[in-house]
Design a protein around this motif. Sequence first.
Motif, short mmCIF file in Angstrom:
data_model
loop_
_atom_site.label_atom_id
_atom_site.label_comp_id
_atom_site.label_asym_id
_atom_site.label_seq_id
_atom_site.Cartn_x
_atom_site.Cartn_y
_atom_site.Cartn_z
N GLN A 125 32.93 12.30 96.15
CA GLN A 125 32.92 13.60 95.47
C GLN A 125 34.28 13.85 94.82
O GLN A 125 34.35 14.30 93.67
CB GLN A 125 32.59 14.72 96.46
CG GLN A 125 32.58 16.09 95.81
CD GLN A 125 32.31 17.20 96.81
OE1 GLN A 125 32.31 16.97 98.01
NE2 GLN A 125 32.09 18.39 96.31
N SER A 126 35.37 13.57 95.53
CA SER A 126 36.70 13.74 94.98
C SER A 126 36.90 12.84 93.76
O SER A 126 37.53 13.24 92.78
CB SER A 126 37.76 13.44 96.03
OG SER A 126 37.66 14.35 97.09
N LEU A 127 36.35 11.64 93.83
CA LEU A 127 36.44 10.72 92.69
C LEU A 127 35.70 11.27 91.49
O LEU A 127 36.20 11.22 90.36
CB LEU A 127 35.89 9.34 93.09
CG LEU A 127 35.86 8.27 92.01
CD1 LEU A 127 37.26 7.97 91.50
CD2 LEU A 127 35.20 7.00 92.54
N PHE A 128 34.52 11.83 91.71
CA PHE A 128 33.76 12.41 90.61
C PHE A 128 34.49 13.61 90.01
O PHE A 128 34.56 13.77 88.78
CB PHE A 128 32.36 12.84 91.06
CG PHE A 128 31.48 11.69 91.48
CD1 PHE A 128 31.62 10.44 90.93
CD2 PHE A 128 30.50 11.87 92.44
CE1 PHE A 128 30.80 9.37 91.31
CE2 PHE A 128 29.69 10.82 92.83
CZ PHE A 128 29.84 9.56 92.26
N VAL A 129 35.06 14.45 90.85
CA VAL A 129 35.79 15.63 90.37
C VAL A 129 37.02 15.18 89.57
O VAL A 129 37.32 15.74 88.51
CB VAL A 129 36.19 16.55 91.54
CG1 VAL A 129 37.18 17.61 91.11
CG2 VAL A 129 34.95 17.20 92.14
N ALA A 130 37.73 14.18 90.07
CA ALA A 130 38.91 13.67 89.34
C ALA A 130 38.51 13.09 88.00
O ALA A 130 39.23 13.25 87.00
CB ALA A 130 39.63 12.63 90.19
N THR A 131 37.37 12.43 87.94
CA THR A 131 36.90 11.87 86.67
C THR A 131 36.57 12.97 85.67
O THR A 131 36.95 12.89 84.49
CB THR A 131 35.67 10.98 86.91
OG1 THR A 131 36.01 9.95 87.86
CG2 THR A 131 35.20 10.33 85.63
N VAL A 132 35.89 14.01 86.12
CA VAL A 132 35.56 15.12 85.23
C VAL A 132 36.83 15.84 84.79
O VAL A 132 36.97 16.22 83.62
CB VAL A 132 34.58 16.09 85.92
CG1 VAL A 132 34.41 17.37 85.13
CG2 VAL A 132 33.23 15.42 86.12
N THR A 133 37.79 16.00 85.70
CA THR A 133 39.06 16.64 85.35
C THR A 133 39.81 15.80 84.32
O THR A 133 40.42 16.34 83.40
CB THR A 133 39.91 16.85 86.61
OG1 THR A 133 39.16 17.59 87.56
CG2 THR A 133 41.18 17.61 86.29
N LEU A 134 39.76 14.48 84.46
CA LEU A 134 40.39 13.60 83.48
C LEU A 134 39.75 13.77 82.11
O LEU A 134 40.44 13.84 81.10
CB LEU A 134 40.32 12.14 83.93
CG LEU A 134 40.81 11.10 82.92
CD1 LEU A 134 42.30 11.28 82.65
CD2 LEU A 134 40.51 9.70 83.40
N ILE A 135 38.44 13.83 82.08
CA ILE A 135 37.74 14.01 80.81
C ILE A 135 38.18 15.33 80.17
O ILE A 135 38.44 15.40 78.97
CB ILE A 135 36.22 13.95 81.01
CG1 ILE A 135 35.79 12.54 81.39
CG2 ILE A 135 35.49 14.41 79.75
CD1 ILE A 135 34.36 12.42 81.85
N GLY A 136 38.28 16.38 80.98
CA GLY A 136 38.75 17.66 80.45
C GLY A 136 40.19 17.59 79.99
O GLY A 136 40.55 18.18 78.97
N ALA A 137 41.05 16.87 80.72
CA ALA A 137 42.45 16.74 80.33
C ALA A 137 42.60 15.98 79.02
O ALA A 137 43.54 16.23 78.25
CB ALA A 137 43.24 16.05 81.43
N LEU A 138 41.69 15.08 78.76
CA LEU A 138 41.72 14.33 77.51
C LEU A 138 41.13 15.13 76.35
O LEU A 138 41.10 14.64 75.23
CB LEU A 138 40.98 13.00 77.67
CG LEU A 138 41.66 11.99 78.57
CD1 LEU A 138 40.75 10.79 78.81
CD2 LEU A 138 42.98 11.54 77.97
N GLY A 139 40.65 16.33 76.66
CA GLY A 139 40.12 17.18 75.60
C GLY A 139 38.64 17.02 75.39
O GLY A 139 38.08 17.55 74.44
N GLY A 140 37.99 16.31 76.27
CA GLY A 140 36.56 16.07 76.12
C GLY A 140 35.74 17.04 76.93
O GLY A 140 36.23 17.93 77.60
N GLY A 141 34.49 16.84 76.86
CA GLY A 141 33.54 17.64 77.62
C GLY A 141 32.40 16.76 78.05
O GLY A 141 32.42 15.55 77.84
#
Length: 177
Positions: A125-141
């Motif tokens: 779950q932490s890995l999935f959250v970190a991946t989504v946060t990375l996508i958001g940090a890169l400006g994506g959705g």
Amino acid sequence: MALSRPWPVTLAHEAWSLVGGATQTLYAGGLLDAQLRASEANYRQGLADYRQTVLAAFQEVEDELAAIRLLRQQVQRLDQAVEEARQAVTIYLNQYRVGTFSFTSVVTAEQRLLANFQADLAARQSLFVATVTLIGALGGGWDASTLPAIDELAEIAAPPAPVPVSALSAAVEAANP
């Protein structure tokens, strides 16, 4: 016949207009210089804010990449721990059936398996959250339509195999002759 002003009055008016404009410019010279310095300071402040924003974005991306790398390693270790705990449950159950171990050992091994499996799920779950946060940090959705279905998720992380009911009932019968 149109009335016109005499030439000296017009000239005097223009002269005073020029003198007034020149003194106004000379008098406001310090103000204009201060306004220029203020504008330059605002520009430098905006540039510094932009640089800070860019550095913060780079730091957020780097933090999430590091978190993803560490969480992947943790998930791999926990996957291995779950597999070893499954093997331990099988071994203890077989030894219980033979009569060399008590059923308490089997239950303890199953508790360890469950704890390892829960830790594995938390790390995933932490890995999935970190991946989504990375996508958001890169400006994506992301779009909900691209998420995997519940059936696909069940295939990815299957829960630990429970001890068969027949083994449990046999253990209860053996304990209560």
